[in-house]
Enzyme design. Structure first.
Site, PDB file in Angstrom:
ATOM      1  N   SER A  87      -4.511 -11.363  -1.882  1.00 27.26           N
ATOM      2  CA  SER A  87      -3.088 -11.067  -2.009  1.00 27.26           C
ATOM      3  C   SER A  87      -2.654 -11.319  -3.443  1.00 27.26           C
ATOM      4  O   SER A  87      -3.235 -12.134  -4.161  1.00 27.26           O
ATOM      5  CB  SER A  87      -2.298 -11.985  -1.072  1.00 27.26           C
ATOM      6  OG  SER A  87      -0.933 -11.994  -1.415  1.00 27.26           O
ATOM      7  N   LYS A 146       0.813  -1.212   0.000  1.00 28.53           N
ATOM      8  CA  LYS A 146       0.000   0.000   0.000  1.00 28.53           C
ATOM      9  C   LYS A 146       0.843   1.257   0.000  1.00 28.53           C
ATOM     10  O   LYS A 146       0.334   2.344  -0.311  1.00 28.53           O
ATOM     11  CB  LYS A 146      -0.961   0.003   1.198  1.00 28.53           C
ATOM     12  CG  LYS A 146      -1.800  -1.261   1.315  1.00 28.53           C
ATOM     13  CD  LYS A 146      -2.449  -1.668   0.003  1.00 28.53           C
ATOM     14  CE  LYS A 146      -3.081  -3.040   0.068  1.00 28.53           C
ATOM     15  NZ  LYS A 146      -2.124  -4.150   0.214  1.00 28.53           N
TER      16      LYS A 146
END
Length: 557
Positions: A473, A127
């Site tokens: 993921s 992120k």
């Protein structure tokens, strides 16, 4: 054109009335000469919570050397970061996507508050990469993003391994297919040092995307974290931000509709993470560039899958670097007629010109030729249908099935689904449904690697499908639909599902549906009650109140 390189910093540093500001900066060792040079913010996402960003202190020192060598004064500042891999499968994972907004906000706030003339942002874990670029887009100062690079592969029983193997081993141990002793050896060897996860998982996917987009300089991202070359990469990045300042080259000249389409193609050609959909939508919205979820399917459909990278392939990021790197990826896209060649990059050259200088290592088979793709079309597929009116995302980067129909097994949180896999309650043919894990319902839209890896490790990867309003993921593989929108917490169709409902995944028809009539859907949803918020105060509650749909990038701004 106003090319005063100190246009910003003059506001806060020049003139007799700014003597207090200068006095305070002299308290950290800056000289009068330093304060007459352009001030460059070095936004570092260094943190000790993970290997992904652990080495960024070393790289930031080299970046600052480069800035000084080119005539600037660097001022380093830090932000937060959350490790996806470490928090995976826990309540802490809900903080991951939320951290993207805080990374962006904090980089923006410090740069605005201190009137930096330019910014270079260092990123590592998932992120921090889009968060950094979102901030650079908002600031629109001469700037670039430097990715810290991939971890080296670990070694286990004579072959390369990544953190993906450890997650999948947990499922294997539960099924009695792997011993606890072997798991311990794998655990000890999977992560041999600093750097972000080694496959074409989310970190390397976003680094690839942003290098092809042009906000990172070509040849910087695929150099591994601990490679001796990385220090020079960081030094050169520091010098480059000064060149951007001199030439007044800003993100709004680099981040365009065409460059974002190039980034999407880079994700598709490498079999990259589904998280790229969220992040590129968010960057587009920061720049007011029209982009929607269907654009990903359109671009992926005309882009061949060429990179044989984990999780769907054989190789890791360091192998891609040795094969020719992201520059070779760009060259393949150029030769395929998919790349928009004339968009500008931070190097001052177009992406087409950068691609033309690619050097392919003879005999490499990491990045396949156009004549021999892994798949004729790219790795991202957008499905719609009565379960996902706003869309959902599937990655088909390996040998995933193109059709699956089976009964639903419905879970209202990730933990319950994981427990069902571990207790052998999931059978071949099932469709696992995990809901109330979306941006608002989670809140924070957890990744599901713990569950998806356990499914693979249990030997069910080829016979079970999964759908969720949460995320996956980049290491996830198998027939898995994420970002199902609208999410359950806002009365999306996924909220109406019950155990046994017949769900169909039809990749060719781009459809995700359940065998329920409209009347039955409406009857069930009429009985739906909004769940009590999991968090009633603090950052999690604030995020839940303001976040948009996953189909729009899950943004709070």
């Amino acid at each position: 054109m106003d090319c005063d390189p100190r246009k910003q910093s003059r506001i806060i540093l020049d003139g007799p009335d700014r003597a207090p500001a200068r006095a305070m900066l002299k308290g950290i060792g800056l000289s009068n000469e330093d304060l007459t040079k352009p001030i460059i913010g070095v936004a570092n996402t260094w943190i000790e919570t993970m290997p992904c960003n652990y080495h960024l202190r070393r790289l930031s020192a080299k970046v600052k050397e480069g800035i000084r060598a080119a005539g600037g004064t660097p001022i380093e500042y830090n932000t937060i970061a959350i490790s996806d891999g470490i928090t995976m499968g826990t309540e802490g994972m809900k903080t991951s996507l939320i951290s993207r907004e805080i990374v962006a906000d904090s980089i923006e706030l410090v740069a605005r508050g201190h009137f930096f003339d330019g910014v270079i942002a260092l990123s590592g874990c998932d992120k921090t990469i889009p968060g950094a670029v979102m901030a650079l887009a908002r600031l629109n100062l001469p700037s670039l993003m430097l990715y810290g690079g991939s971890i080296a592969p670990g070694q286990f029983k004579g072959h390369d391994v990544t953190i993906q193997d450890v997650f999948e081993a947990v499922g294997s141990v539960a099924k009695g297919k792997m011993s606890m002793d072997d798991l311990a050896v794998l655990e000890d060897n999977a992560c041999p040092g600093p750097g972000a996860c080694g496959g074409q998982f989310t970190a390397n996917t976003m680094a690839t995307a942003f290098e092809v987009l042009g906000i990172s300089y070509m040849g910087s991202g695929d150099v591994p974290a601990m490679d001796a070359e990385k220090d020079q990469v960081a030094f050169d990045a520091g010098k480059l931000v000064m060149t951007l300042l001199k030439n007044d080259l800003r993100p709004d000249q680099i981040i365009t509709r065409e460059s974002i389409e190039n980034a999407i193609a880079a994700v598709a050609v490498t079999g990259g993470s589904t998280n790229a959909v969220l992040h590129l939508l968010a960057v587009a919205r920061e720049m007011d560039i029209p982009l929607n979820i269907d654009d990903f399917d359109r671009i992926s459909e005309k882009t061949p899958l060429l990179a044989d990278l984990k999780p769907g392939g054989k190789y890791v990021a360091s192998d891609m670097h040795r094969a020719g790197g992201i520059r070779l990826i760009a060259k393949r896209l150029l030769d395929a007629g998919v790349l928009h060649p004339n968009v500008m990059t931070v190097s001052g050259k177009t992406i087409g010109a950068e691609a033309e200088t690619a050097k392919e290592t003879p005999g490499q088979d990491v990045i396949r030729p156009l004549s021999n793709p892994k798949k004729a079309t790219g790795g991202l597929v957008i499905l719609k249908g009565n379960l996902a009116p706003e869309g959902c995302v599937i990655k088909v980067a390996g040998h995933e099935r193109m059709y699956h129909q089976g009964p639903a097994k419905v879970f209202n949180c990730e933990e319950d689904a994981f427990a069902a896999v571990q207790s052998n309650s999931i059978e071949a043919g099932d469709v696992i449904v995990i809901r109330y894990e979306g941006p608002k319902g989670g809140p924070g839209m957890r990744e599901m690697l713990g569950v998806t890896a356990a499914i693979v490790g249990a030997g069910l990867g080829d016979s079970v499908a999964l759908m969720t309003d949460g995320r996956f993921s980049g290491a996830t593989r198998g027939l898995m639909a994420g970002h199902v929108s609208p999410e359950a917490a806002v009365r999306g169709p996924i909220a109406a599902l019950k155990d046994g409902d017949l769900i169909t995944f039809d990749i060719d028809k781009r459809n995700l549906s359940v065998a329920l009539s409209d009347a039955e859907f409406q009857a069930r949803l009429s009985e739906w009650k909004e769940p009590i918020p999991r968090y009633k105060s603090g950052v999690m509650a604030k995020y839940a109140r303001h976040v948009s749909s996953a189909s729009e990038g899950a943004m709070t701004s």
